[in-house]
Design a protein around this motif. Structure first.
Motif, PDB file in Angstrom:
ATOM      1  N   ARG A  47      -1.029   6.451  10.654  1.00  0.00           N
ATOM      2  CA  ARG A  47      -0.755   5.510   9.674  1.00  0.00           C
ATOM      3  C   ARG A  47       0.370   4.878   9.680  1.00  0.00           C
ATOM      4  O   ARG A  47       0.661   3.635   9.521  1.00  0.00           O
ATOM      5  CB  ARG A  47      -1.304   5.999   8.556  1.00  0.00           C
ATOM      6  CG  ARG A  47      -1.176   4.935   7.072  1.00  0.00           C
ATOM      7  CD  ARG A  47      -1.563   5.492   5.816  1.00  0.00           C
ATOM      8  NE  ARG A  47      -1.658   4.528   4.734  1.00  0.00           N
ATOM      9  CZ  ARG A  47      -2.614   3.598   4.550  1.00  0.00           C
ATOM     10  NH1 ARG A  47      -3.529   3.705   5.437  1.00  0.00           N
ATOM     11  NH2 ARG A  47      -2.238   2.726   3.578  1.00  0.00           N
ATOM     12  N   ARG A  48       1.582   5.785   9.874  1.00  0.00           N
ATOM     13  CA  ARG A  48       2.750   5.129   9.880  1.00  0.00           C
ATOM     14  C   ARG A  48       3.037   4.433  11.288  1.00  0.00           C
ATOM     15  O   ARG A  48       3.690   3.310  11.103  1.00  0.00           O
ATOM     16  CB  ARG A  48       3.973   6.145   9.958  1.00  0.00           C
ATOM     17  CG  ARG A  48       4.025   7.023   8.480  1.00  0.00           C
ATOM     18  CD  ARG A  48       5.204   7.914   8.526  1.00  0.00           C
ATOM     19  NE  ARG A  48       5.034   9.227   9.340  1.00  0.00           N
ATOM     20  CZ  ARG A  48       4.298  10.342   8.715  1.00  0.00           C
ATOM     21  NH1 ARG A  48       3.942  10.364   7.548  1.00  0.00           N
ATOM     22  NH2 ARG A  48       4.442  11.070   9.491  1.00  0.00           N
ATOM     23  N   GLU A  49       2.310   4.766  12.262  1.00  0.00           N
ATOM     24  CA  GLU A  49       2.460   3.870  13.559  1.00  0.00           C
ATOM     25  C   GLU A  49       2.063   2.512  13.331  1.00  0.00           C
ATOM     26  O   GLU A  49       2.428   1.468  13.660  1.00  0.00           O
ATOM     27  CB  GLU A  49       1.681   4.575  14.645  1.00  0.00           C
ATOM     28  CG  GLU A  49       2.465   5.954  15.046  1.00  0.00           C
ATOM     29  CD  GLU A  49       1.766   6.668  16.212  1.00  0.00           C
ATOM     30  OE1 GLU A  49       1.031   5.949  16.920  1.00  0.00           O
ATOM     31  OE2 GLU A  49       2.196   7.723  16.337  1.00  0.00           O
ATOM     32  N   ILE A  50       0.835   2.300  12.474  1.00  0.00           N
ATOM     33  CA  ILE A  50       0.179   1.225  12.190  1.00  0.00           C
ATOM     34  C   ILE A  50       1.033   0.361  11.457  1.00  0.00           C
ATOM     35  O   ILE A  50       1.002  -0.891  11.431  1.00  0.00           O
ATOM     36  CB  ILE A  50      -1.353   1.397  11.744  1.00  0.00           C
ATOM     37  CG1 ILE A  50      -2.258   2.381  12.556  1.00  0.00           C
ATOM     38  CG2 ILE A  50      -1.912   0.273  11.063  1.00  0.00           C
ATOM     39  CD1 ILE A  50      -3.422   2.830  11.932  1.00  0.00           C
ATOM     40  N   LEU A  51       1.622   0.762  10.446  1.00  0.00           N
ATOM     41  CA  LEU A  51       2.232   0.398   9.280  1.00  0.00           C
ATOM     42  C   LEU A  51       3.529  -0.544   9.985  1.00  0.00           C
ATOM     43  O   LEU A  51       3.806  -1.577   9.886  1.00  0.00           O
ATOM     44  CB  LEU A  51       2.691   1.142   8.466  1.00  0.00           C
ATOM     45  CG  LEU A  51       2.064   1.695   7.306  1.00  0.00           C
ATOM     46  CD1 LEU A  51       2.841   2.929   6.463  1.00  0.00           C
ATOM     47  CD2 LEU A  51       1.503   0.615   6.474  1.00  0.00           C
ATOM     48  N   ASP A  89       3.862  -4.441  10.763  1.00  0.00           N
ATOM     49  CA  ASP A  89       4.964  -5.027   9.957  1.00  0.00           C
ATOM     50  C   ASP A  89       4.679  -5.337   8.512  1.00  0.00           C
ATOM     51  O   ASP A  89       4.552  -5.886   7.887  1.00  0.00           O
ATOM     52  CB  ASP A  89       5.490  -6.307  10.393  1.00  0.00           C
ATOM     53  CG  ASP A  89       7.105  -6.561   9.465  1.00  0.00           C
ATOM     54  OD1 ASP A  89       7.353  -5.620   9.114  1.00  0.00           O
ATOM     55  OD2 ASP A  89       7.088  -7.872   9.609  1.00  0.00           O
ATOM     56  N   LYS A  90       3.851  -4.021   7.958  1.00  0.00           N
ATOM     57  CA  LYS A  90       3.207  -4.162   6.605  1.00  0.00           C
ATOM     58  C   LYS A  90       4.417  -4.034   5.449  1.00  0.00           C
ATOM     59  O   LYS A  90       5.549  -3.376   5.619  1.00  0.00           O
ATOM     60  CB  LYS A  90       2.258  -2.940   6.477  1.00  0.00           C
ATOM     61  CG  LYS A  90       1.125  -3.006   7.429  1.00  0.00           C
ATOM     62  CD  LYS A  90      -0.002  -4.201   7.128  1.00  0.00           C
ATOM     63  CE  LYS A  90      -0.679  -4.205   6.008  1.00  0.00           C
ATOM     64  NZ  LYS A  90      -1.445  -5.321   5.651  1.00  0.00           N
ATOM     65  N   ASP A  91       3.769  -4.426   4.447  1.00  0.00           N
ATOM     66  CA  ASP A  91       4.980  -4.289   3.103  1.00  0.00           C
ATOM     67  C   ASP A  91       5.017  -2.921   2.787  1.00  0.00           C
ATOM     68  O   ASP A  91       4.156  -2.287   2.250  1.00  0.00           O
ATOM     69  CB  ASP A  91       4.345  -4.963   1.979  1.00  0.00           C
ATOM     70  CG  ASP A  91       5.199  -5.191   0.853  1.00  0.00           C
ATOM     71  OD1 ASP A  91       6.279  -4.320   0.703  1.00  0.00           O
ATOM     72  OD2 ASP A  91       4.872  -6.160  -0.025  1.00  0.00           O
ATOM     73  N   LEU A  92       6.188  -2.327   3.086  1.00  0.00           N
ATOM     74  CA  LEU A  92       6.243  -0.836   2.583  1.00  0.00           C
ATOM     75  C   LEU A  92       6.318  -0.457   1.350  1.00  0.00           C
ATOM     76  O   LEU A  92       5.967   0.522   0.694  1.00  0.00           O
ATOM     77  CB  LEU A  92       7.628  -0.138   3.418  1.00  0.00           C
ATOM     78  CG  LEU A  92       7.387  -0.455   5.102  1.00  0.00           C
ATOM     79  CD1 LEU A  92       8.790   0.276   5.770  1.00  0.00           C
ATOM     80  CD2 LEU A  92       6.284   0.268   5.604  1.00  0.00           C
TER      81      LEU A  92
END
Length: 338
Positions: free
Chosen positions: A90-94, A98-101
């Motif tokens: 999931r972190r690799e996808i984020l 470039d998702k909103d953390l």
């Protein structure tokens, strides 16, 4: 990949459409779990769990970083939030999308507050805070978790990491004091107090005096409070005079003893004071309270009346102190303290 059939999903399994029945997933061939030809103990996964992780394994193998893959990891985490691979992917996808953390922080907050004793969800939040370099929500968030369980190890670990990493010690002693007002036996709060002092002022003479006075007052509230006695012992390790020569502490202990207190923690501390003097002075000259003879008497009282569950330990302690006072070498390996 470690998998559990336990589900913490918000939506019931019956409301989920299996991934194999979703048109947008028809281009993916699910990848079955390989348990070998003769699994010793075959786990009876639910159909929904098996379907989800078959597709999860497939996208990991394919290295797909997409919105649907992100959604799939959320479903997988709802089935098994302790699965390291799910959170790592999931972190690799984020990152890839470039998702909103900050939105991810909101999501993981909800997950953690439902599973506060899950290491992987706390680790996920820690990584997010590291990426954002923004600890502004963490003290309040850990307080929410600790309000559900004031001794939650994961919440305290996260709080200590945040405080030390981002220098957020201001106000922490006040928070700890409030926790101790709520529960003076809260060992985690005592531990946090030591952590704060040790990482800020240190145990200077003035601070040591303040902390000893604070602890003695808490012991008076509840004499059989092992947490407070342990904290006092920790403080005395910073006293250059040793366990048995801090006048404030010795007078306090002797006053309790004279008034009839036989708390095993009080007696144990006096035994250690006697042991300290015995190691320094041998049997002693009788001019102080902390003699080998007194240690023998207290060890016997602890073994027979006040701490019988550890009777063998106190018998061994008495034997050890007596040998040390005579300058004999103690063979600890051959002695049982159980």
């Amino acid at each position: 990949m470690s998998e559990s059939t336990e589900s913490s999903s918000d939506e019931g399994d019956s409301q989920r459409v299996l991934y194999k029945n979703r048109p947008e997933w028809q281009d993916i061939t699910p990848l079955k779990q390989d348990d070998g030809d003769y699994p010793v103990v075959a786990i009876d996964y639910t159909l929904e769990f098996q379907d989800c992780f078959d597709y999860f394994r497939a996208i990991v193998h394919k290295k797909e970083y997409s919105e649907r893959a992100l959604e799939l990891t959320q479903t997988a985490a709802s089935y098994n939030a302790a699965n390291f691979t799910v959170w790592q992917y999931r972190r690799e996808i984020l990152k890839a999308l470039d998702k909103d953390l900050h939105e991810e922080l909101k999501y993981i907050e909800k997950v953690i507050l439902k599973q506060t004793k899950n290491y992987q969800v706390w680790h996920h939040r820690k990584v997010l805070v590291e990426w954002l370099k923004d600890p502004s929500k963490e003290k309040y968030f850990t307080e929410k978790a600790l309000s559900k369980d004031a001794k939650n190890y994961h919440a305290w670990q996260h709080r200590q990491w945040v405080i030390k990493t981002f220098d957020l010690f201001d106000g922490e002693l006040d928070y700890v004091e409030q926790l101790l007002k709520d529960d003076v036996k809260n060992n985690s709060a005592w531990n946090q107090r030591y952590f704060v002092v040790n990482n800020t002022t240190g145990f200077t003479e003035d601070v040591l005096s303040r902390e000893i006075q604070f602890t003695l007052e808490k012991i008076l509230e509840l004499q059989d409070n092992e947490s407070a006695w342990n904290y006092l012992r920790g403080l005395l390790l910073h006293d250059k005079t040793g366990l048995s020569r801090n006048k404030t502490v010795t007078e306090f202990c002797e006053s309790l003893y004279k008034d009839g207190s036989r708390s095993p923690f009080l007696l144990a501390l006096i035994v250690d004071m006697c042991s300290e003097r015995a190691a320094e002075d041998g049997a002693g000259d009788g001019n102080n309270l902390y003699t080998v003879a007194r240690a023998m008497e207290l060890c016997n009282s602890l073994a027979t009346n006040y701490d019988t569950i550890r009777a063998k330990y106190w018998e061994y302690t008495a034997e050890t102190i007596e040998k040390q006072s005579k300058g004999e070498v103690v063979d600890e390996a051959s002695s049982s303290t159980n």
